[in-house]
Design an enzyme around this catalytic site. Structure first.
Site, PDB file in Angstrom:
ATOM      1  N   SER A  62       0.834  -1.206   0.000  1.00  0.00           N
ATOM      2  CA  SER A  62       0.000   0.000   0.000  1.00  0.00           C
ATOM      3  C   SER A  62       0.866   1.252   0.000  1.00  0.00           C
ATOM      4  O   SER A  62       0.575   2.232  -0.705  1.00  0.00           O
ATOM      5  CB  SER A  62      -0.923   0.014   1.222  1.00  0.00           C
ATOM      6  OG  SER A  62      -1.839  -1.065   1.202  1.00  0.00           O
ATOM      7  N   ALA A 156      -5.240  -0.905  -2.229  1.00  0.00           N
ATOM      8  CA  ALA A 156      -4.368  -0.320  -1.203  1.00  0.00           C
ATOM      9  C   ALA A 156      -5.223   0.049  -0.006  1.00  0.00           C
ATOM     10  O   ALA A 156      -6.297   0.643  -0.152  1.00  0.00           O
ATOM     11  CB  ALA A 156      -3.649   0.908  -1.743  1.00  0.00           C
ATOM     12  N   LYS A 157      -4.745  -0.304   1.180  1.00  0.00           N
ATOM     13  CA  LYS A 157      -5.517   0.006   2.393  1.00  0.00           C
ATOM     14  C   LYS A 157      -5.070   1.387   2.878  1.00  0.00           C
ATOM     15  O   LYS A 157      -4.235   1.520   3.778  1.00  0.00           O
ATOM     16  CB  LYS A 157      -5.296  -1.069   3.456  1.00  0.00           C
ATOM     17  CG  LYS A 157      -6.304  -1.020   4.606  1.00  0.00           C
ATOM     18  CD  LYS A 157      -6.120  -2.220   5.521  1.00  0.00           C
ATOM     19  CE  LYS A 157      -7.060  -2.177   6.722  1.00  0.00           C
ATOM     20  NZ  LYS A 157      -8.466  -2.376   6.340  1.00  0.00           N
ATOM     21  N   SER A 158      -5.639   2.399   2.243  1.00  0.00           N
ATOM     22  CA  SER A 158      -5.240   3.766   2.556  1.00  0.00           C
ATOM     23  C   SER A 158      -6.305   4.471   3.384  1.00  0.00           C
ATOM     24  O   SER A 158      -7.498   4.170   3.290  1.00  0.00           O
ATOM     25  CB  SER A 158      -4.981   4.558   1.261  1.00  0.00           C
ATOM     26  OG  SER A 158      -6.199   4.876   0.619  1.00  0.00           O
ATOM     27  N   TYR A 162     -11.202   5.285   3.248  1.00  0.00           N
ATOM     28  CA  TYR A 162     -12.200   5.039   4.286  1.00  0.00           C
ATOM     29  C   TYR A 162     -13.132   6.221   4.527  1.00  0.00           C
ATOM     30  O   TYR A 162     -14.085   6.103   5.296  1.00  0.00           O
ATOM     31  CB  TYR A 162     -11.508   4.563   5.569  1.00  0.00           C
ATOM     32  CG  TYR A 162     -11.111   3.111   5.437  1.00  0.00           C
ATOM     33  CD1 TYR A 162     -11.921   2.106   5.939  1.00  0.00           C
ATOM     34  CD2 TYR A 162      -9.982   2.739   4.723  1.00  0.00           C
ATOM     35  CE1 TYR A 162     -11.594   0.764   5.767  1.00  0.00           C
ATOM     36  CE2 TYR A 162      -9.654   1.400   4.540  1.00  0.00           C
ATOM     37  CZ  TYR A 162     -10.464   0.424   5.066  1.00  0.00           C
ATOM     38  OH  TYR A 162     -10.146  -0.905   4.888  1.00  0.00           O
TER      39      TYR A 162
END
Length: 322
Positions: A62, A156-158, A162
């Site tokens: 990420s 990608a866990k950005s 969220y």
């Protein structure tokens, strides 16, 4: 939230109350951060972190998407995770690594801002409630679509992603539901605000593919593996919204949610309106693994105190033979 004593911050363990950043840090204004959600569980061999290395590798990937050079390697972050769990003296906890653009310059370009890294741990029970693990939750289809292809990178866990999830979650809560399911830009099922989604039809387990703008969840991968271990057919396939309404079972998975059944979608009862047999089987298999009750055949558990874990394992073996 329940505070603990220490947070690992840029290579040091600092008191919880002293883990502070400047209000003009880039991430506070532009969401320029990447993170992971991980859990550690108490086992007979001491605390074990579930799929720690897989999570840290995803954190690294990420960060690469966002041109963030992590100042710490994967092995350093693994050790830091163990250190902060040990420093707080807890066995069952949520683990939050976060890499973010810190204080340097403000403006859209983040490249001249430093990359700061923290790892925090704290006790956190069932995300959607203990009762939900058995009886299921009521969910709605969100009016907010999941981020589309080539807008923000869904894999990608950005932190920025969220904001989209938060809109769906707030809509669900204010409308009296526990959770929301977002559709992708084509109107097909994508994911929950912080969970991947599965449905069961005629004993076949279905889940949306990566191309449906989902995050490739590590719990999702674990559940798919366990389902195949149990002999179920698993299909990653594009799923229209209405497939939820005619499913025999629906459940959501994630680090926070673990494996939680869904009893209704948009006020339409799913199956018998409670946890179904395949959901229960997968839930049981998942909890047996994370709690160390069955052999870790996939190598998913990383023990915080490996020497102690080996001794406990040896003692258990001796006890079983005597």
């Amino acid at each position: 939230m329940q505070e603990t004593e220490k947070i690992w911050m840029n290579g040091e363990l600092v008191p919880w109350a002293d883990a502070k950043v400047h209000v003009l840090s880039h991430a506070m204004h532009y969401g320029s951060g990447v993170f992971e959600g991980i859990r550690a569980y108490a086992t007979d061999r001491g605390p074990a972190v579930f799929r720690l290395m897989d999570h840290l590798r995803r954190l690294e990937r990420s960060s690469e998407v966002y041109f963030m050079q992590l100042p710490y390697g994967i092995e350093e972050l693994r050790q830091a995770t163990h250190d902060v769990i040990a420093a707080n003296g807890i066995e069952t906890c949520y683990v939050r690594p976060l890499a973010f653009r810190g204080y340097g310059e403000l403006g859209i370009n983040p490249l001249n801002c430093p990359v700061d890294v923290i790892i925090a741990v704290w006790p956190w029970g069932a995300y959607l409630g203990e009762e939900a693990l058995e009886h299921g939750v009521r969910v709605m289809t969100s009016s907010w679509r999941r981020i589309g292809p080539n807008t923000l990178p869904a894999t990608a866990k950005s932190s920025a992603n969220y904001a989209n999830s938060g809109l769906s979650k707030m809509e669900a809560i204010t409308d009296g539901y526990s959770e929301a399911i977002a559709l992708d830009v084509y109107g097909n099922i994508s994911e929950g605000s912080g969970q991947n989604i599965f449905l069961v039809r005629d004993k076949v387990v279905h889940t949306p593919p990566i191309a449906s703008s989902i995050l490739g969840g590590i719990t999702r991968d674990s559940v798919m593996t366990l389902a195949r271990d149990l002999g179920f057919t698993v299909q990653e396939t594009v799923l229209p919204r209405e497939s939820l309404y005619v499913a025999d079972e629906v459940f959501v998975v994630g680090t926070a949610a673990e494996v939680t059944p869904v009893r209704s979608v948009d006020k339409i009862t799913i199956g018998a309106g409670r946890r179904g047999p395949i959901t229960e089987a997968l839930q049981s298999a998942f909890f047996d693994v994370i709690n160390g009750k069955v052999p870790d055949v996939h190598g998913w558990l990383t023990y915080v105190y490996p020497e102690e874990a080996s001794l406990r394992s040896a003692d258990k073996t001796v006890g079983a033979r005597s």
